[in-house]
Design an enzyme around this catalytic site. Sequence first.
Site, short mmCIF file in Angstrom:
data_model
loop_
_atom_site.label_atom_id
_atom_site.label_comp_id
_atom_site.label_asym_id
_atom_site.label_seq_id
_atom_site.Cartn_x
_atom_site.Cartn_y
_atom_site.Cartn_z
N GLN A 114 32.87 102.24 62.56
CA GLN A 114 31.76 103.19 62.71
C GLN A 114 31.00 102.92 64.00
OE1 GLN A 114 31.08 103.93 57.94
NE2 GLN A 114 29.35 103.34 59.14
N ARG A 149 33.23 101.73 51.18
CA ARG A 149 33.48 101.29 52.55
C ARG A 149 34.86 101.80 52.96
NH1 ARG A 149 28.90 101.05 53.04
NH2 ARG A 149 27.58 99.23 53.41
N ASN A 185 19.36 102.78 47.72
CA ASN A 185 19.97 104.11 47.95
C ASN A 185 21.08 104.44 46.96
OD1 ASN A 185 21.84 102.32 48.94
ND2 ASN A 185 21.57 102.86 51.08
P1 NAI Z 1 26.76 96.61 42.92
O1 NAI Z 1 26.78 95.21 43.39
O2 NAI Z 1 25.69 97.04 41.98
O3 NAI Z 1 28.16 96.97 42.23
C1 NAI Z 1 29.39 96.68 42.79
C2 NAI Z 1 30.42 96.54 41.68
O4 NAI Z 1 31.72 96.43 42.27
C3 NAI Z 1 30.19 95.28 40.83
O5 NAI Z 1 30.16 95.62 39.46
C4 NAI Z 1 31.39 94.41 41.18
O6 NAI Z 1 31.82 93.60 40.11
C5 NAI Z 1 32.43 95.47 41.51
N1 NAI Z 1 33.57 94.94 42.25
C6 NAI Z 1 33.58 94.01 43.23
N2 NAI Z 1 34.84 93.74 43.61
C7 NAI Z 1 35.64 94.53 42.85
C8 NAI Z 1 37.05 94.68 42.77
N3 NAI Z 1 37.89 93.92 43.51
N4 NAI Z 1 37.53 95.59 41.90
C9 NAI Z 1 36.71 96.30 41.11
N5 NAI Z 1 35.37 96.19 41.12
C10 NAI Z 1 34.84 95.29 41.99
O7 NAI Z 1 26.75 97.49 44.23
P2 NAI Z 1 26.31 99.02 44.41
O8 NAI Z 1 24.85 99.10 44.67
O9 NAI Z 1 26.88 99.81 43.30
O10 NAI Z 1 27.04 99.37 45.78
C11 NAI Z 1 28.45 99.29 45.88
C12 NAI Z 1 28.88 99.46 47.31
O11 NAI Z 1 28.62 100.80 47.74
C13 NAI Z 1 28.10 98.60 48.32
O12 NAI Z 1 28.58 97.30 48.39
C14 NAI Z 1 28.34 99.37 49.60
O13 NAI Z 1 29.53 98.94 50.21
C15 NAI Z 1 28.49 100.82 49.13
N6 NAI Z 1 27.33 101.64 49.52
C16 NAI Z 1 27.52 102.72 50.33
C17 NAI Z 1 26.46 103.47 50.76
C18 NAI Z 1 26.66 104.68 51.63
O14 NAI Z 1 25.71 105.14 52.24
N7 NAI Z 1 27.85 105.24 51.69
C19 NAI Z 1 25.08 103.11 50.41
C20 NAI Z 1 24.99 102.03 49.45
C21 NAI Z 1 26.08 101.30 49.07
#
Ligand code: NAI
Length: 358
Positions: A285, A256, A117
């Site tokens: 939530q 989040r 997504n």
């Molecule tokens: P991803 O794993 O591809 O990217 C996450 C990035 O955040 C990585 O590059 C990681 O190094 C970075 N990161 C981790 N800790 C960090 C920190 N302390 N400071 C800066 N960067 C940091 O994940 P993706 O697919 O981009 O998703 C990210 C988040 O979005 C998910 O974990 C989820 O919580 C949220 N999400 C929300 C949705 C919604 O419906 N609102 C749906 C899908 C994801």
Amino acid sequence: MKVLAILYKGGAAAQQEPRLLGTIENQLGIREWLEKQGHEFVVTDDKEGPDSVFQKNIVDADILITTPFHPGYLTGDLVSKAKNLKLCVTAGVGSDHIDLNACVERKIQVLEVTGSNVVSVAEHVVMSILLLVRNFVPAHEMIERGDWMVSEVARNAFDLEGKVVGTIGAGRIGYRVLQRLLPFNCKELLYYDYNALPADAAKTVGVRRIDDLKDFVSQCDVITVNCPLHEGTRGLVNAELLKHVKKGAWIVNTARGAICDKDAIAAALKSGQINGYSGDVWNVQPAPKDHPWRTMKNPVGGGNGMVPHYSGTTLDAQARYASGTKTILENFFNDKPQEPANIIVGIGKYESKAYGQR
Ligand code: NAI
């Protein structure tokens, strides 16, 4: 095997719209498939407290399916009670509602449908940036009320062109946001992430990396939060950091809710330190009726773009995460290797680099 799924209630909408696959009514479209193979499938939205269907059934479940939209919180305590649990599948992206450290210890695998997504969320982020910068919500509310006073909304409406936009986290979603911002001619695109983007990817979108978070937020007109929730990001955007945010900046958080401090955000919006806050994720939530983010406003009566958690559960996204969940289960039942990108916790160790620097 016993498969337990915690999904959200679809009600009449789910009866009328069978593509609402992530609901307790439509059950990811996998009931028949699971039962034909002799598995037991328990589906519920009842997830809070020791008498909930979730907590009663977790004790002997082999597989737990959850969704971030209506998270079944698998705490360390529940992990210790879940004697048969071998696999947790997140139907979507983001597994922070699961005690991942406890799963590492117990050798319970945690997989998500990585990428399912990310476009849905990136589009929502761009929409949210625009609706805050252009002061859209109060303008629409004025029209519904039957009023017409252009100056009241134009007083706080700007163009995105010429602004500095930065993402905390430049993974799948963060990078897609940057790609989608290119045609808006922003002054600069920035990112803050401990994982660097590959040089060619950074060059393609012309993004500059900033190593220090305070320095980063002080340069951004718009901050978008796109990192997972983990020990290192819980409360990351708090009262102290908000002091360093450029006055009048806009914040969009679809990652989040608990990454941003609930009360600090509400206070910063009220005082005008930030001009807007938008997103779809909440620290709890469903969000309680009196949650301050439902009604908080900036000093000129706008700046709130909050919605329920749905950016990653468009009908297009539901088709992808339902089918991805089925593939993960199929691999598990047949002892086939899983798609490496889907593995957050493998057997006894983190496989993803996104859940903190380990
Ligand atoms: P991803 O794993 O591809 O990217 C996450 C990035 O955040 C990585 O590059 C990681 O190094 C970075 N990161 C981790 N800790 C960090 C920190 N302390 N400071 C800066 N960067 C940091 O994940 P993706 O697919 O981009 O998703 C990210 C988040 O979005 C998910 O974990 C989820 O919580 C949220 N999400 C929300 C949705 C919604 O419906 N609102 C749906 C899908 C994801």
